[in-house]
Design a protein around this motif. Structure first.
Motif, PDB file in Angstrom:
ATOM      1  N   GLU A  13      16.233  10.316 -12.897  1.00  0.00           N
ATOM      2  CA  GLU A  13      16.254  11.464 -11.973  1.00  0.00           C
ATOM      3  C   GLU A  13      15.192  12.510 -12.310  1.00  0.00           C
ATOM      4  O   GLU A  13      15.435  13.715 -12.203  1.00  0.00           O
ATOM      5  N   VAL A  14      14.014  12.070 -12.732  1.00  0.00           N
ATOM      6  CA  VAL A  14      12.919  13.014 -12.970  1.00  0.00           C
ATOM      7  C   VAL A  14      11.834  12.881 -11.902  1.00  0.00           C
ATOM      8  O   VAL A  14      10.814  13.575 -11.973  1.00  0.00           O
ATOM      9  N   GLY A  15      12.051  12.001 -10.928  1.00  0.00           N
ATOM     10  CA  GLY A  15      11.109  11.887  -9.821  1.00  0.00           C
ATOM     11  C   GLY A  15      10.045  10.823  -9.999  1.00  0.00           C
ATOM     12  O   GLY A  15       8.931  10.979  -9.485  1.00  0.00           O
ATOM     13  N   LYS A  16      10.363   9.732 -10.689  1.00  0.00           N
ATOM     14  CA  LYS A  16       9.370   8.670 -10.901  1.00  0.00           C
ATOM     15  C   LYS A  16       8.867   8.095  -9.578  1.00  0.00           C
ATOM     16  O   LYS A  16       7.662   7.899  -9.399  1.00  0.00           O
ATOM     17  N   THR A  17       9.782   7.808  -8.665  1.00  0.00           N
ATOM     18  CA  THR A  17       9.368   7.224  -7.389  1.00  0.00           C
ATOM     19  C   THR A  17       8.554   8.215  -6.569  1.00  0.00           C
ATOM     20  O   THR A  17       7.537   7.854  -5.957  1.00  0.00           O
ATOM     21  N   TYR A  18       8.986   9.459  -6.547  1.00  0.00           N
ATOM     22  CA  TYR A  18       8.270  10.518  -5.832  1.00  0.00           C
ATOM     23  C   TYR A  18       6.847  10.650  -6.362  1.00  0.00           C
ATOM     24  O   TYR A  18       5.877  10.700  -5.587  1.00  0.00           O
ATOM     25  N   VAL A  19       6.707  10.666  -7.681  1.00  0.00           N
ATOM     26  CA  VAL A  19       5.383  10.790  -8.287  1.00  0.00           C
ATOM     27  C   VAL A  19       4.559   9.526  -8.046  1.00  0.00           C
ATOM     28  O   VAL A  19       3.360   9.600  -7.738  1.00  0.00           O
ATOM     29  N   THR A  20       5.181   8.359  -8.176  1.00  0.00           N
ATOM     30  CA  THR A  20       4.460   7.107  -7.932  1.00  0.00           C
ATOM     31  C   THR A  20       3.939   7.058  -6.505  1.00  0.00           C
ATOM     32  O   THR A  20       2.778   6.691  -6.267  1.00  0.00           O
ATOM     33  N   ALA A  21       4.779   7.444  -5.548  1.00  0.00           N
ATOM     34  CA  ALA A  21       4.351   7.461  -4.147  1.00  0.00           C
ATOM     35  C   ALA A  21       3.221   8.468  -3.935  1.00  0.00           C
ATOM     36  O   ALA A  21       2.274   8.209  -3.180  1.00  0.00           O
ATOM     37  N   ALA A  22       3.301   9.615  -4.607  1.00  0.00           N
ATOM     38  CA  ALA A  22       2.241  10.620  -4.494  1.00  0.00           C
ATOM     39  C   ALA A  22       0.933  10.102  -5.080  1.00  0.00           C
ATOM     40  O   ALA A  22      -0.150  10.340  -4.528  1.00  0.00           O
ATOM     41  N   LEU A  23       1.006   9.381  -6.197  1.00  0.00           N
ATOM     42  CA  LEU A  23      -0.190   8.785  -6.788  1.00  0.00           C
ATOM     43  C   LEU A  23      -0.802   7.753  -5.842  1.00  0.00           C
ATOM     44  O   LEU A  23      -2.020   7.677  -5.682  1.00  0.00           O
ATOM     45  N   LEU A  24       0.059   6.956  -5.200  1.00  0.00           N
ATOM     46  CA  LEU A  24      -0.425   5.973  -4.229  1.00  0.00           C
ATOM     47  C   LEU A  24      -1.105   6.667  -3.051  1.00  0.00           C
ATOM     48  O   LEU A  24      -2.172   6.235  -2.589  1.00  0.00           O
ATOM     49  N   ALA A  25      -0.502   7.748  -2.575  1.00  0.00           N
ATOM     50  CA  ALA A  25      -1.078   8.480  -1.447  1.00  0.00           C
ATOM     51  C   ALA A  25      -2.405   9.120  -1.827  1.00  0.00           C
ATOM     52  O   ALA A  25      -3.358   9.110  -1.042  1.00  0.00           O
ATOM     53  N   SER A  26      -2.486   9.664  -3.036  1.00  0.00           N
ATOM     54  CA  SER A  26      -3.735  10.277  -3.497  1.00  0.00           C
ATOM     55  C   SER A  26      -4.839   9.232  -3.587  1.00  0.00           C
ATOM     56  O   SER A  26      -5.990   9.489  -3.189  1.00  0.00           O
ATOM     57  N   ALA A  27      -4.497   8.047  -4.091  1.00  0.00           N
ATOM     58  CA  ALA A  27      -5.480   6.973  -4.192  1.00  0.00           C
ATOM     59  C   ALA A  27      -5.924   6.507  -2.808  1.00  0.00           C
ATOM     60  O   ALA A  27      -7.105   6.252  -2.575  1.00  0.00           O
ATOM     61  N   ALA A  28      -4.974   6.404  -1.884  1.00  0.00           N
ATOM     62  CA  ALA A  28      -5.305   5.996  -0.518  1.00  0.00           C
ATOM     63  C   ALA A  28      -6.213   7.024   0.143  1.00  0.00           C
ATOM     64  O   ALA A  28      -7.151   6.667   0.875  1.00  0.00           O
ATOM     65  N   ASN A  29      -5.957   8.309  -0.127  1.00  0.00           N
ATOM     66  CA  ASN A  29      -6.814   9.365   0.419  1.00  0.00           C
ATOM     67  C   ASN A  29      -8.249   9.247  -0.093  1.00  0.00           C
ATOM     68  O   ASN A  29      -9.190   9.681   0.577  1.00  0.00           O
ATOM     69  N   ALA A  30      -8.392   8.654  -1.275  1.00  0.00           N
ATOM     70  CA  ALA A  30      -9.721   8.463  -1.863  1.00  0.00           C
ATOM     71  C   ALA A  30     -10.346   7.137  -1.423  1.00  0.00           C
ATOM     72  O   ALA A  30     -11.413   6.770  -1.917  1.00  0.00           O
TER      73      ALA A  30
END
Length: 229
Positions: A13-30
């Protein structure tokens, strides 16, 4: 060249999935092609397609490659309890070797960035003598640590980083995720972690009641990952 990282958390419950999805989105934006794996997930729901996990479905949505659910989440367990207990109750065996095989298949699927999300904390058990931390070791991949920014996070983060390095793996970076609103002394806690953790800060995600991973992507810097040899 495909870069692969294991995303670990300081706790559940520290947000691993939320952060992983954000990392994926940041990479896709690049402009990068992305893929992700959630090797084991408990708390799945029965659907007409079989057991489905909300976190794995979110990763499937956030990545750019189209992969079948079974490749994203090979071990799906219904009870929202520790994976090894859920597997024991279901009469299943959680195999690190099989998880590694699925991950290698995704790693060879043509993505620029592959993220493999863990479950719980670093030393989550899979069976009597098996731990999920053996998976990144078997794959020989660096680790991204998600730190749940709350009281006690400094101790949890330092102990987890110490365990990762003692296991022989590189801590490639960490993300501070503010899981609750109104944490006391947030800047001071971040500064302490930056000074003590042996890896670069990839970003600090402010508390977001909606948990919008696309918006969270704006707070991340993937430079230390994409520039990693």
């Amino acid at each position: 060249m495909t870069r692969t990282y294991f995303v670990a958390g300081t706790d559940t419950e520290v947000g691993k999935t939320y952060v992983t999805a954000a990392l994926l989105a940041s990479a896709a934006n690049a402009g990068l092609k992305t893929a992700a794996v959630k090797p084991v997930a408990s708390g799945c729901e029965c659907t007409h397609d079989g057991l489905r996990n909300a976190d794995a479905l979110l990763l499937q949505k956030a990545m750019t490659l189209e992969l079948p659910y079974q490749q994203v989440n090979p071990f799906a367990l219904e009870p929202a309890i520790a994976p090894h207990i859920a597997a024991m109750e279901a009469g299943k065996q959680l195999s690190v070797d099989r998880m590694a095989g699925v991950c290698r298949g995704v790693m060879s699927a043509g993505a620029d960035l592959v993220l493999i999300e863990g479950a719980g904390g670093w030393r989550t058990p899979l069976g009597p003598r098996a731990f999920l931390s053996q998976l990144p070791l078997m794959l020989n991949i660096p680790v991204i640590l998600v730190v749940g920014m709350q009281l006690g996070c400094i101790n949890h983060a330092l102990l987890t980083a110490e365990a990762i390095r003692r296991d022989g793996l590189q801590l490639a970076g960490w993300v501070g995720n503010f899981v609750h609103e109104g944490m006391a002394r947030p800047d001071e806690n971040l500064a302490t972690l930056k000074a003590l953790l042996p890896a670069p800060l990839l970003g600090a995600l402010p508390f977001d009641e909606r948990a919008d991973y696309r918006r969270a992507a704006d707070y991340l810097d993937l430079g230390p990952l994409t520039n990693h040899p």
